[in-house]
Design a protein around this motif. Structure first.
Motif, PDB file in Angstrom:
ATOM      1  N   SER A 131       0.860  -1.185   0.000  1.00 15.24           N
ATOM      2  CA  SER A 131       0.000   0.000   0.000  1.00 15.24           C
ATOM      3  C   SER A 131       0.894   1.232   0.000  1.00 15.24           C
ATOM      4  CB  SER A 131      -0.929   0.007   1.216  1.00 15.24           C
ATOM      5  OG  SER A 131      -0.179  -0.019   2.428  1.00 15.24           O
ATOM      6  N   LEU A 132       0.323   2.357  -0.379  1.00 16.28           N
ATOM      7  CA  LEU A 132       1.090   3.593  -0.504  1.00 16.28           C
ATOM      8  C   LEU A 132       0.539   4.680   0.399  1.00 16.28           C
ATOM      9  CD1 LEU A 132       1.377   3.872  -4.408  1.00 16.28           C
ATOM     10  CD2 LEU A 132       2.983   2.763  -2.840  1.00 16.28           C
ATOM     11  N   THR A 133       1.437   5.507   0.885  1.00 15.97           N
ATOM     12  CA  THR A 133       1.078   6.836   1.377  1.00 15.97           C
ATOM     13  C   THR A 133       1.313   7.800   0.221  1.00 15.97           C
ATOM     14  OG1 THR A 133       1.580   6.464   3.715  1.00 15.97           O
ATOM     15  CG2 THR A 133       1.768   8.716   2.915  1.00 15.97           C
ATOM     16  N   ALA A 134       0.348   8.676  -0.032  1.00 16.81           N
ATOM     17  CA  ALA A 134       0.454   9.579  -1.182  1.00 16.81           C
ATOM     18  C   ALA A 134      -0.011  10.978  -0.814  1.00 16.81           C
ATOM     19  CB  ALA A 134      -0.360   9.048  -2.358  1.00 16.81           C
ATOM     20  N   ASN A 135       0.641  11.958  -1.391  1.00 16.48           N
ATOM     21  CA  ASN A 135       0.176  13.335  -1.372  1.00 16.48           C
ATOM     22  C   ASN A 135      -0.119  13.742  -2.810  1.00 16.48           C
ATOM     23  OD1 ASN A 135       0.528  13.493   1.388  1.00 16.48           O
ATOM     24  ND2 ASN A 135       2.451  14.639   1.282  1.00 16.48           N
ATOM     25  N   VAL A 136      -1.343  14.180  -3.061  1.00 17.62           N
ATOM     26  CA  VAL A 136      -1.737  14.628  -4.400  1.00 17.62           C
ATOM     27  C   VAL A 136      -1.917  16.138  -4.360  1.00 17.62           C
ATOM     28  CG1 VAL A 136      -3.411  14.400  -6.253  1.00 17.62           C
ATOM     29  CG2 VAL A 136      -2.892  12.418  -4.806  1.00 17.62           C
ATOM     30  N   TYR A 137      -1.193  16.826  -5.240  1.00 23.39           N
ATOM     31  CA  TYR A 137      -1.259  18.284  -5.323  1.00 23.39           C
ATOM     32  C   TYR A 137      -2.107  18.658  -6.524  1.00 23.39           C
ATOM     33  CZ  TYR A 137       2.625  18.151  -2.009  1.00 23.39           C
ATOM     34  OH  TYR A 137       3.402  17.920  -0.899  1.00 23.39           O
ATOM     35  N   GLU A 138      -3.214  19.354  -6.267  1.00 15.98           N
ATOM     36  CA  GLU A 138      -4.132  19.757  -7.328  1.00 15.98           C
ATOM     37  C   GLU A 138      -4.940  20.952  -6.865  1.00 15.98           C
ATOM     38  OE1 GLU A 138      -6.438  16.206  -7.951  1.00 15.98           O
ATOM     39  OE2 GLU A 138      -7.412  16.335  -6.004  1.00 15.98           O
ATOM     40  N   ARG A 139      -5.358  21.802  -7.815  1.00 17.67           N
ATOM     41  CA  ARG A 139      -6.193  22.981  -7.531  1.00 17.67           C
ATOM     42  C   ARG A 139      -5.617  23.901  -6.454  1.00 17.67           C
ATOM     43  NH1 ARG A 139     -11.440  21.581  -8.358  1.00 17.67           N
ATOM     44  NH2 ARG A 139     -12.152  23.195  -6.962  1.00 17.67           N
ATOM     45  N   GLY A 140      -4.280  23.899  -6.313  1.00 10.81           N
ATOM     46  CA  GLY A 140      -3.649  24.696  -5.271  1.00 10.81           C
ATOM     47  C   GLY A 140      -3.813  24.100  -3.892  1.00 10.81           C
ATOM     48  N   GLU A 141      -4.197  22.841  -3.822  1.00  9.96           N
ATOM     49  CA  GLU A 141      -4.430  22.153  -2.552  1.00  9.96           C
ATOM     50  C   GLU A 141      -3.620  20.859  -2.515  1.00  9.96           C
ATOM     51  OE1 GLU A 141      -9.116  23.673  -2.473  1.00  9.96           O
ATOM     52  OE2 GLU A 141      -8.631  21.541  -2.736  1.00  9.96           O
ATOM     53  N   MET A 142      -3.535  20.269  -1.329  1.00 15.28           N
ATOM     54  CA  MET A 142      -2.868  18.979  -1.180  1.00 15.28           C
ATOM     55  C   MET A 142      -3.811  18.020  -0.470  1.00 15.28           C
ATOM     56  SD  MET A 142      -1.128  16.661   0.873  1.00 15.28           S
ATOM     57  CE  MET A 142      -0.439  17.460   2.310  1.00 15.28           C
ATOM     58  N   ALA A 143      -4.037  16.849  -1.079  1.00 15.88           N
ATOM     59  CA  ALA A 143      -4.863  15.806  -0.488  1.00 15.88           C
ATOM     60  C   ALA A 143      -3.951  14.662  -0.063  1.00 15.88           C
ATOM     61  CB  ALA A 143      -5.908  15.306  -1.475  1.00 15.88           C
ATOM     62  N   ALA A 144      -3.980  14.308   1.211  1.00 13.86           N
ATOM     63  CA  ALA A 144      -3.156  13.226   1.747  1.00 13.86           C
ATOM     64  C   ALA A 144      -3.973  11.935   1.782  1.00 13.86           C
ATOM     65  CB  ALA A 144      -2.656  13.582   3.144  1.00 13.86           C
ATOM     66  N   ILE A 145      -3.342  10.844   1.367  1.00  7.58           N
ATOM     67  CA  ILE A 145      -3.999   9.532   1.327  1.00  7.58           C
ATOM     68  C   ILE A 145      -3.061   8.517   1.958  1.00  7.58           C
ATOM     69  CG2 ILE A 145      -5.070   7.790  -0.151  1.00  7.58           C
ATOM     70  CD1 ILE A 145      -5.232   9.967  -2.340  1.00  7.58           C
ATOM     71  N   THR A 146      -3.611   7.621   2.759  1.00 11.90           N
ATOM     72  CA  THR A 146      -2.855   6.489   3.266  1.00 11.90           C
ATOM     73  C   THR A 146      -3.585   5.210   2.886  1.00 11.90           C
ATOM     74  OG1 THR A 146      -3.966   6.679   5.413  1.00 11.90           O
ATOM     75  CG2 THR A 146      -1.824   7.758   5.191  1.00 11.90           C
ATOM     76  N   GLY A 147      -2.877   4.087   2.968  1.00 16.31           N
ATOM     77  CA  GLY A 147      -3.502   2.809   2.634  1.00 16.31           C
ATOM     78  C   GLY A 147      -3.994   2.742   1.202  1.00 16.31           C
ATOM     79  N   MET A 148      -3.301   3.406   0.281  1.00 17.90           N
ATOM     80  CA  MET A 148      -3.745   3.439  -1.115  1.00 17.90           C
ATOM     81  C   MET A 148      -3.460   2.104  -1.800  1.00 17.90           C
ATOM     82  SD  MET A 148      -2.349   5.711  -4.355  1.00 17.90           S
ATOM     83  CE  MET A 148      -3.057   7.292  -3.932  1.00 17.90           C
ATOM     84  N   LEU A 149      -4.492   1.497  -2.388  1.00 18.57           N
ATOM     85  CA  LEU A 149      -4.362   0.320  -3.234  1.00 18.57           C
ATOM     86  C   LEU A 149      -4.812   0.678  -4.643  1.00 18.57           C
ATOM     87  CD1 LEU A 149      -5.778  -2.564  -0.992  1.00 18.57           C
ATOM     88  CD2 LEU A 149      -3.430  -1.740  -1.167  1.00 18.57           C
TER      89      LEU A 149
END
Length: 346
Positions: free
Chosen positions: A135-153
């Protein structure tokens, strides 16, 4: 004058493998960046957020209205990551790998490196059931914002429908968090793997389709892993009761469009042609179906159904030329093995 607008033309993804499922790991943009690919430059968002419990508790039975909602719980994130495959062009090693290495692992593949001199390679084979999955920890940068995700499959689809580089698409789901404003908009020091090497293009491919190979005229192809991970876990002890997803079944399939040939006899795939009707009707075991992109060592990839059968056909046409779309399904050689498909970079 109003505040500056948030813009849609700056996107970035930073992701890294977790040591244990859902446990956030520190990300380093200079080492963990993953390059995405889009047809346009104004993508609204690739991350969608939802809740296991949206807070709705139903109608008021003393009136024709609704009761006030409670606080929603169980925040999750889902979306799709599109990318192109870039290989290193130099010998593979523990630190030299395809640019999609982490996403392929999150899609349910174990990565095995073999670094024997002059034959180095990375092989991606399905993770054995009952063992730890990536699984991945991810930070997605979009629309001038950052969305943090954990447990990404992830799941995996590869679309090769023109001479351009095939698009690798990774649908994903994981544990979400509310976005925050990103400053800077794109993380400082962001870097991607293998950017000096052009992505593999969908031309001069090598097709293995049973005994019908060199005379085949492929028009397009599409591979889907069809991995199921839409099995949400709830943990009522957590502040976010959404505890992630559990991967289950996969059903790897390849849709392959070929120019039709004269119908050949048993085993219905010979050097002269193929018979799609008999291949399905007789449930013929074709063996390996392989699509190879590139021919130069360290810049080539094979997507392979190790054992396969034609499960459906559709008669089509390209102008005056008769074509056939074959749906080919991979299967395990025995019930105890996970050898239905693999990705090889060598």
């Amino acid at each position: 004058m109003g505040a500056p607008a948030k813009v849609l033309h700056a996107l970035a993804l930073v992701a890294k493998e977790e040591a244990s499922y859902g446990a956030a790991i520190a990300l380093t943009p200079s080492a963990d960046g993953i390059e995405m690919r889009f047809d346009q430059d104004d993508i609204a968002a690739i991350v969608n957020l939802g809740y296991l419990n949206d807070g709705d508790i139903g109608p008021s039975i003393t009136s024709l209205g609704q009761l006030a909602r409670v606080v929603p719980t169980g925040l999750y994130a889902e979306g799709t990551i599109p990318a192109l495959l870039r290989l290193p062009g130099i010998a593979y090693s523990a630190s030299v790998m395809p640019n999609l290495h982490r996403l392929l692992k999150a899609a349910g593949f174990d990565a095995t490196g073999s670094f024997v001199a002059s034959s180095e390679k990375w092989t991606y084979a399905p993770t054995t059931y009952g063992t730890a999955y990536t699984s991945l920890t991810a930070n997605v940068y979009e629309r001038g914002e950052m969305a943090a995700i954990t447990g990404m499959l992830c799941d995996l689809e590869i679309d090769g429908k023109s001479g351009k580089p095939p698009v690798f698409t990774f649908p994903f789901k994981g544990i979400g968090a509310l976005p925050s404003d990103a400053s800077p908009v794109i993380p400082a020091g962001l870097a991607y793997l293998n950017t000096t090497v052009a992505p593999l293009v969908n031309q001069a491919i090598t097709l293995t389709f049973g005994s019908f190979t060199t005379n085949a005229v492929p028009k397009s192809w599409n591979f889907k892993l069809n991995r199921s991970f839409d099995n949400s876990r709830a943990n009522l002890q957590g502040s976010n009761i959404y505890a992630g997803v559990v991967p289950t079944m996969r059903r790897p399939t390849l849709k392959l469009v070929l120019e039709a040939t004269a119908l050949v006899g048993s085993p219905y795939h010979t050097s002269a042609g193929f018979d799609p009707y008999q291949l399905k009707d007789k449930a013929t075991a074709i063996g390996s179906v392989i699509i190879q992109l590139g021919s130069t060592q360290y810049n080539r990839m094979k997507i392979q159904l190790t054992q396969s059968q034609v499960v459906n056909w559709t008669r089509q046409g390209e102008g005056p030329t008769a074509t056939v779309e074959l749906e080919i399904a991979g299967y395990n050689s025995t019930p105890l093995l996970n050898d239905d498909c693999q990705v090889l970079c060598d």
